[in-house]
Scaffold this motif. Structure first.
Motif, PDB file in Angstrom:
ATOM      1  N   TYR A 258     -15.037  -9.104  28.491  1.00  0.00           N
ATOM      2  CA  TYR A 258     -14.239  -8.385  27.480  1.00  0.00           C
ATOM      3  C   TYR A 258     -15.107  -7.677  26.434  1.00  0.00           C
ATOM      4  O   TYR A 258     -14.637  -7.386  25.351  1.00  0.00           O
ATOM      5  CB  TYR A 258     -13.249  -9.329  26.791  1.00  0.00           C
ATOM      6  N   PHE A 259     -16.338  -7.372  26.781  1.00  0.00           N
ATOM      7  CA  PHE A 259     -17.169  -6.580  25.880  1.00  0.00           C
ATOM      8  C   PHE A 259     -17.038  -5.080  26.167  1.00  0.00           C
ATOM      9  O   PHE A 259     -17.214  -4.264  25.271  1.00  0.00           O
ATOM     10  CB  PHE A 259     -18.645  -6.986  26.000  1.00  0.00           C
TER      11      PHE A 259
ATOM     12  N   ASN B 104      -7.382 -11.889  26.363  1.00  0.00           N
ATOM     13  CA  ASN B 104      -8.666 -12.559  26.529  1.00  0.00           C
ATOM     14  C   ASN B 104      -8.444 -14.078  26.553  1.00  0.00           C
ATOM     15  O   ASN B 104      -8.005 -14.658  25.555  1.00  0.00           O
ATOM     16  CB  ASN B 104      -9.580 -12.173  25.362  1.00  0.00           C
TER      17      ASN B 104
ATOM     18  N   ARG C 120     -16.880 -11.715  17.890  1.00  0.00           N
ATOM     19  CA  ARG C 120     -16.457 -10.594  17.063  1.00  0.00           C
ATOM     20  C   ARG C 120     -16.439  -9.275  17.834  1.00  0.00           C
ATOM     21  O   ARG C 120     -15.680  -8.373  17.509  1.00  0.00           O
ATOM     22  CB  ARG C 120     -17.364 -10.467  15.832  1.00  0.00           C
ATOM     23  N   SER C 121     -17.282  -9.166  18.849  1.00  0.00           N
ATOM     24  CA  SER C 121     -17.385  -7.924  19.616  1.00  0.00           C
ATOM     25  C   SER C 121     -16.470  -7.897  20.833  1.00  0.00           C
ATOM     26  O   SER C 121     -16.426  -6.895  21.544  1.00  0.00           O
ATOM     27  CB  SER C 121     -18.835  -7.712  20.077  1.00  0.00           C
ATOM     28  N   MET C 122     -15.750  -8.975  21.083  1.00  0.00           N
ATOM     29  CA  MET C 122     -14.920  -9.051  22.280  1.00  0.00           C
ATOM     30  C   MET C 122     -13.585  -8.345  22.067  1.00  0.00           C
ATOM     31  O   MET C 122     -12.986  -8.428  21.000  1.00  0.00           O
ATOM     32  CB  MET C 122     -14.677 -10.509  22.667  1.00  0.00           C
ATOM     33  N   HIS C 123     -13.137  -7.652  23.119  1.00  0.00           N
ATOM     34  CA  HIS C 123     -11.786  -7.100  23.104  1.00  0.00           C
ATOM     35  C   HIS C 123     -10.783  -8.247  23.193  1.00  0.00           C
ATOM     36  O   HIS C 123     -11.017  -9.234  23.897  1.00  0.00           O
ATOM     37  CB  HIS C 123     -11.572  -6.153  24.279  1.00  0.00           C
TER      38      HIS C 123
ATOM     39  N   GLN D 250      -7.361  -6.597  27.828  1.00  0.00           N
ATOM     40  CA  GLN D 250      -7.725  -5.489  28.695  1.00  0.00           C
ATOM     41  C   GLN D 250      -6.439  -4.874  29.241  1.00  0.00           C
ATOM     42  O   GLN D 250      -5.577  -5.603  29.708  1.00  0.00           O
ATOM     43  CB  GLN D 250      -8.590  -5.960  29.878  1.00  0.00           C
TER      44      GLN D 250
ATOM     45  N   PRO E 180      -8.263  -2.342  26.333  1.00  0.00           N
ATOM     46  CA  PRO E 180      -8.444  -2.651  24.912  1.00  0.00           C
ATOM     47  C   PRO E 180      -7.374  -2.051  24.020  1.00  0.00           C
ATOM     48  O   PRO E 180      -6.696  -1.091  24.387  1.00  0.00           O
ATOM     49  CB  PRO E 180      -9.816  -2.030  24.591  1.00  0.00           C
TER      50      PRO E 180
ATOM     51  N   GLU F  48     -10.954   1.362  17.854  1.00  0.00           N
ATOM     52  CA  GLU F  48     -11.018   0.327  18.869  1.00  0.00           C
ATOM     53  C   GLU F  48     -10.996  -1.036  18.185  1.00  0.00           C
ATOM     54  O   GLU F  48     -11.899  -1.362  17.416  1.00  0.00           O
ATOM     55  CB  GLU F  48     -12.297   0.494  19.696  1.00  0.00           C
TER      56      GLU F  48
ATOM     57  N   ARG G 232     -11.322  -4.913  17.952  1.00  0.00           N
ATOM     58  CA  ARG G 232     -11.919  -6.102  18.567  1.00  0.00           C
ATOM     59  C   ARG G 232     -11.539  -7.336  17.745  1.00  0.00           C
ATOM     60  O   ARG G 232     -10.925  -7.223  16.696  1.00  0.00           O
ATOM     61  CB  ARG G 232     -13.434  -5.939  18.670  1.00  0.00           C
TER      62      ARG G 232
ATOM     63  N   ASP H 289     -12.325  -7.441  14.034  1.00  0.00           N
ATOM     64  CA  ASP H 289     -11.461  -6.626  13.186  1.00  0.00           C
ATOM     65  C   ASP H 289     -10.159  -7.354  12.873  1.00  0.00           C
ATOM     66  O   ASP H 289      -9.699  -7.373  11.731  1.00  0.00           O
ATOM     67  CB  ASP H 289     -11.142  -5.290  13.882  1.00  0.00           C
TER      68      ASP H 289
END
Length: 252
Positions: free
Chosen positions: A49-50, A65, A113-116, A119, A121, A141, A143, A146
């Motif tokens: 999920y990156f 996720n 923190r960087s993972m969506h 999917q 996204p 975008e 993630r 956010d």
């Protein structure tokens, strides 16, 4: 076995059958070659999920996720406003695994923190306050970092509540009942545009004075990356609907 485990193409196929937690916490620490395959393979990065995944088939919706759904369960829980279920406060954040073991979660380079969160996204986030008929649309975008930062930012203010509404996880009839409960035109509008909405609700009135408990919460749960980005790279919402003063807009 040695030949198989040293062949990048075969390793990639093996990693695609592994769960996300095993890859992140174990596999990429085995050796440099395994780490290089994991971070350089587009297929594995999508599996983790990156990277964005392909559009789903018409018969399939979005996929949440699984790792984030487990360790940030309140963010993915179904949300129905009725007489027995209301908005949440800081208790749900304080019950997360990161409250018990903040070290790995609060690192500046923490991978979650960087993972969506799903999917394909999320491309936008809606934030609404139904009681005030105000909505915001953040087109970027989205993630997990956010989404988490938005919730914690809300909770650093006195008396605020929150829930998250996932559009794809409801039938049309669920939507109709939910929107009648909201009684908010701005919520209806924003749900037509985005897949996830962060819903704010003011709790029982109390002074806006920052208490020691407020400062303690901010110190524990505001991520260091969020502190830095808030000072250096604040992204304002693209659209604001409803009445709101300029001072309130700046605060958001």
């Amino acid at each position: 076995m040695a030949v198989v485990l040293s062949t990048p193409e075969l390793l990639e196929g093996i990693f695609l059958q592994c769960d996300i937690r095993s890859i992140l916490t174990s596999a990429q620490r085995v050796c440099r070659q395994w780490h290089e395959v994991i971070v350089s393979s587009p297929a594995v990065q999508t599996h983790l999920y990156f990277r964005p995944g392909p559009p789903p088939l018409p018969s399939h919706g979005s996929t949440l996720n699984p790792l984030l759904s487990e360790i940030f369960a309140p963010f993915f829980a179904p949300f129905v406003i009725n007489t027995s279920e209301g908005f949440w406060d800081r208790t749900e954040i304080e019950s997360l695994p990161l409250a018990r073991n903040p070290g790995p979660f609060m690192r500046a380079d923490a991978s979650w923190r960087s993972m969506h969160v799903q999917q394909p996204p999320l491309r936008a986030l809606g934030v609404v306050t139904p009681s005030e008929n105000v909505s915001f649309l953040h087109e970027r975008e989205v993630r997990m970092g956010d989404l988490y930062d938005h919730v914690v930012r809300i909770l650093t203010r006195p008396g605020q509540g929150w829930r998250i509404l996932w559009r794809e996880r409801r039938t049309l009839e669920d939507h109709r009942t939910l929107l009648e409960d909201f009684n908010s035109d701005c919520t209806k509008e924003i749900l037509r545009e985005v897949d996830v909405v962060l819903v704010r609700s003011s709790g029982p009135f109390r002074s806006t004075t920052v208490l020691a408990s407020d400062r303690e919460f901010m110190a524990r749960f505001t991520h260091p990356t969020a502190l830095k980005s808030r000072l250096l790279n604040v992204t304002p919402p693209k659209r604001i609907r409803g009445r709101m003063s300029r001072r309130e807009q700046r605060e958001l």
